[in-house]
Design a protein around this motif. Structure first.
Motif, PDB file in Angstrom:
ATOM      1  N   TYR A  24       4.341  56.141  67.892  1.00  0.00           N
ATOM      2  CA  TYR A  24       5.200  57.054  68.654  1.00  0.00           C
ATOM      3  C   TYR A  24       5.745  58.099  67.684  1.00  0.00           C
ATOM      4  O   TYR A  24       5.501  58.030  66.476  1.00  0.00           O
ATOM      5  CB  TYR A  24       6.338  56.290  69.337  1.00  0.00           C
ATOM      6  N   THR A  25       6.459  59.064  68.201  1.00  0.00           N
ATOM      7  CA  THR A  25       7.048  60.096  67.350  1.00  0.00           C
ATOM      8  C   THR A  25       8.550  60.186  67.588  1.00  0.00           C
ATOM      9  O   THR A  25       9.042  59.850  68.672  1.00  0.00           O
ATOM     10  CB  THR A  25       6.423  61.478  67.626  1.00  0.00           C
ATOM     11  N   GLY A  26       9.269  60.663  66.587  1.00  0.00           N
ATOM     12  CA  GLY A  26      10.713  60.841  66.724  1.00  0.00           C
ATOM     13  C   GLY A  26      11.261  61.681  65.591  1.00  0.00           C
ATOM     14  O   GLY A  26      10.673  61.747  64.501  1.00  0.00           O
ATOM     15  N   TRP A  27      12.375  62.343  65.856  1.00  0.00           N
ATOM     16  CA  TRP A  27      13.091  63.114  64.817  1.00  0.00           C
ATOM     17  C   TRP A  27      14.480  63.402  65.359  1.00  0.00           C
ATOM     18  O   TRP A  27      14.676  64.301  66.164  1.00  0.00           O
ATOM     19  CB  TRP A  27      12.357  64.421  64.511  1.00  0.00           C
ATOM     20  N   ASP A  28      15.479  62.612  64.916  1.00  0.00           N
ATOM     21  CA  ASP A  28      16.832  62.759  65.443  1.00  0.00           C
ATOM     22  C   ASP A  28      17.798  63.390  64.437  1.00  0.00           C
ATOM     23  O   ASP A  28      18.984  63.543  64.741  1.00  0.00           O
ATOM     24  CB  ASP A  28      17.386  61.422  65.933  1.00  0.00           C
ATOM     25  N   CYS A  29      17.289  63.743  63.252  1.00  0.00           N
ATOM     26  CA  CYS A  29      18.085  64.389  62.195  1.00  0.00           C
ATOM     27  C   CYS A  29      19.117  63.460  61.569  1.00  0.00           C
ATOM     28  O   CYS A  29      19.873  63.869  60.675  1.00  0.00           O
ATOM     29  CB  CYS A  29      18.772  65.654  62.703  1.00  0.00           C
ATOM     30  N   CYS A  30      19.208  62.200  61.994  1.00  0.00           N
ATOM     31  CA  CYS A  30      20.231  61.279  61.501  1.00  0.00           C
ATOM     32  C   CYS A  30      19.921  60.787  60.085  1.00  0.00           C
ATOM     33  O   CYS A  30      18.768  60.789  59.639  1.00  0.00           O
ATOM     34  CB  CYS A  30      20.341  60.062  62.414  1.00  0.00           C
ATOM     35  N   LYS A  31      20.941  60.335  59.396  1.00  0.00           N
ATOM     36  CA  LYS A  31      20.783  59.689  58.096  1.00  0.00           C
ATOM     37  C   LYS A  31      19.895  58.453  58.253  1.00  0.00           C
ATOM     38  O   LYS A  31      20.157  57.598  59.098  1.00  0.00           O
ATOM     39  CB  LYS A  31      22.159  59.272  57.561  1.00  0.00           C
ATOM     40  N   PRO A  32      18.823  58.319  57.464  1.00  0.00           N
ATOM     41  CA  PRO A  32      17.984  57.115  57.550  1.00  0.00           C
ATOM     42  C   PRO A  32      18.795  55.859  57.229  1.00  0.00           C
ATOM     43  O   PRO A  32      19.619  55.861  56.316  1.00  0.00           O
ATOM     44  CB  PRO A  32      16.904  57.366  56.493  1.00  0.00           C
ATOM     45  N   LEU A  33      18.549  54.794  57.971  1.00  0.00           N
ATOM     46  CA  LEU A  33      19.316  53.566  57.768  1.00  0.00           C
ATOM     47  C   LEU A  33      19.034  52.930  56.411  1.00  0.00           C
ATOM     48  O   LEU A  33      19.898  52.230  55.861  1.00  0.00           O
ATOM     49  CB  LEU A  33      19.004  52.569  58.886  1.00  0.00           C
ATOM     50  N   CYS A  34      17.858  53.165  55.850  1.00  0.00           N
ATOM     51  CA  CYS A  34      17.537  52.585  54.547  1.00  0.00           C
ATOM     52  C   CYS A  34      18.254  53.298  53.405  1.00  0.00           C
ATOM     53  O   CYS A  34      18.048  52.972  52.236  1.00  0.00           O
ATOM     54  CB  CYS A  34      16.030  52.608  54.310  1.00  0.00           C
ATOM     55  N   ALA A  35      19.090  54.267  53.738  1.00  0.00           N
ATOM     56  CA  ALA A  35      19.931  54.931  52.740  1.00  0.00           C
ATOM     57  C   ALA A  35      21.258  54.221  52.571  1.00  0.00           C
ATOM     58  O   ALA A  35      22.112  54.660  51.801  1.00  0.00           O
ATOM     59  CB  ALA A  35      20.174  56.383  53.147  1.00  0.00           C
ATOM     60  N   THR A  36      21.454  53.119  53.286  1.00  0.00           N
ATOM     61  CA  THR A  36      22.705  52.359  53.222  1.00  0.00           C
ATOM     62  C   THR A  36      22.417  50.978  52.648  1.00  0.00           C
ATOM     63  O   THR A  36      21.563  50.255  53.157  1.00  0.00           O
ATOM     64  CB  THR A  36      23.324  52.207  54.618  1.00  0.00           C
ATOM     65  N   VAL A  37      23.095  50.607  51.568  1.00  0.00           N
ATOM     66  CA  VAL A  37      22.833  49.317  50.926  1.00  0.00           C
ATOM     67  C   VAL A  37      23.989  48.343  51.073  1.00  0.00           C
ATOM     68  O   VAL A  37      23.894  47.185  50.667  1.00  0.00           O
ATOM     69  CB  VAL A  37      22.495  49.503  49.434  1.00  0.00           C
TER      70      VAL A  37
END
Length: 237
Positions: A24-37
């Motif tokens: 599928y495709t997507g682009w919501d401009c949000c901060k990627p969740l893998c940027a949070t540790v």
């Protein structure tokens, strides 16, 4: 005989490592969740953390990016970088980034920063390959099921978080349908100029909307270009 059995087991293991799913495709401009540790420094040491950008697509300093709230929430200042758009390499190969649909939508998800070699089995991109790195674990919903891959594609649909792209780029653009995004190449011209190339990729390289096409994928080592963009890499299992 023992060597033959070992080789057969290795081949069987490779077969089991293949996952059948849909793209599928997507682009919501949000901060990627893998940027949070979430304070887990072992993740920083073992795989790094996904890079995030400010509103102007400038990569944020590591600790600032980790601490920043997503631009998809009120007052947030961290967004998806425009460099996460697909990168065509040849007629049959592209690089890019993706959301892995899973039950665990946390930044310490083991899918984070892994790379997968995706091969399309159906659709206009059948037999084409794309190597993607996971930068967000996402949830299922509608036609999207567990283990599906949502390719990060500008104009690919903003999904349930519709405020992110408006927050980053303003109200002058048309992002297409919430799920599925724009429907043709011409509609890519209604996106911000820096995202139009990534939108055209879907119709020029993949030759279609991609949504619902059958894929097979397996984990591979991350290409250097993806590591340079994301700033992270997970070890091969």
């Amino acid at each position: 005989m023992r060597r033959l059995l070992f080789l057969l087991a290795a081949i069987a293991g490779q077969t089991l490592a293949q996952t059948k799913a849909k793209s599928y495709t997507g682009w919501d401009c949000c901060k990627p969740l893998c940027a949070t540790v979430n304070g887990k420094n072992d993740l920083l040491r073992s795989r790094g953390v996904v890079s995030v950008c400010d509103k102007n697509n400038k990569v944020q300093e590591l600790q600032a990016g980790i601490r920043a709230n997503t631009g998809c929430s009120s007052g947030g200042s961290a967004y998806m970088c425009d460099t996460y758009a697909p990168i065509p390499v040849s007629d049959d190969l592209s690089y890019g980034f993706a959301i892995h649909v899973t039950d665990n939508q946390n930044g310490d998800n083991p899918s984070c920063c892994k790379c997968h070699e995706v091969t399309w089995l159906t659709g206009a991109a059948a037999n084409k390959t794309m190597v993607v790195q996971i930068v967000t674990p996402g949830g299922s919903g509608g036609d999207v099921k567990k283990n599906d891959l949502i390719l990060l594609t500008p104009g690919g649909g903003v999904g349930p978080l519709s405020s992110g792209c408006t927050s980053q780029y303003g109200n002058s653009y048309s992002w297409g349908e919430t799920r599925g995004g724009v429907k043709n190449r011409e509609a890519c011209e209604k996106l911000p100029a820096n995202l139009q190339g990534g939108c055209y990729w879907r119709f020029n390289w993949a030759r279609g909307e991609i949504n619902g096409w059958d894929i097979s994928y397996r984990q591979v080592a991350c290409p250097s270009i993806l590591k340079e963009i994301s700033g992270c890499e997970a070890k091969l299992n």
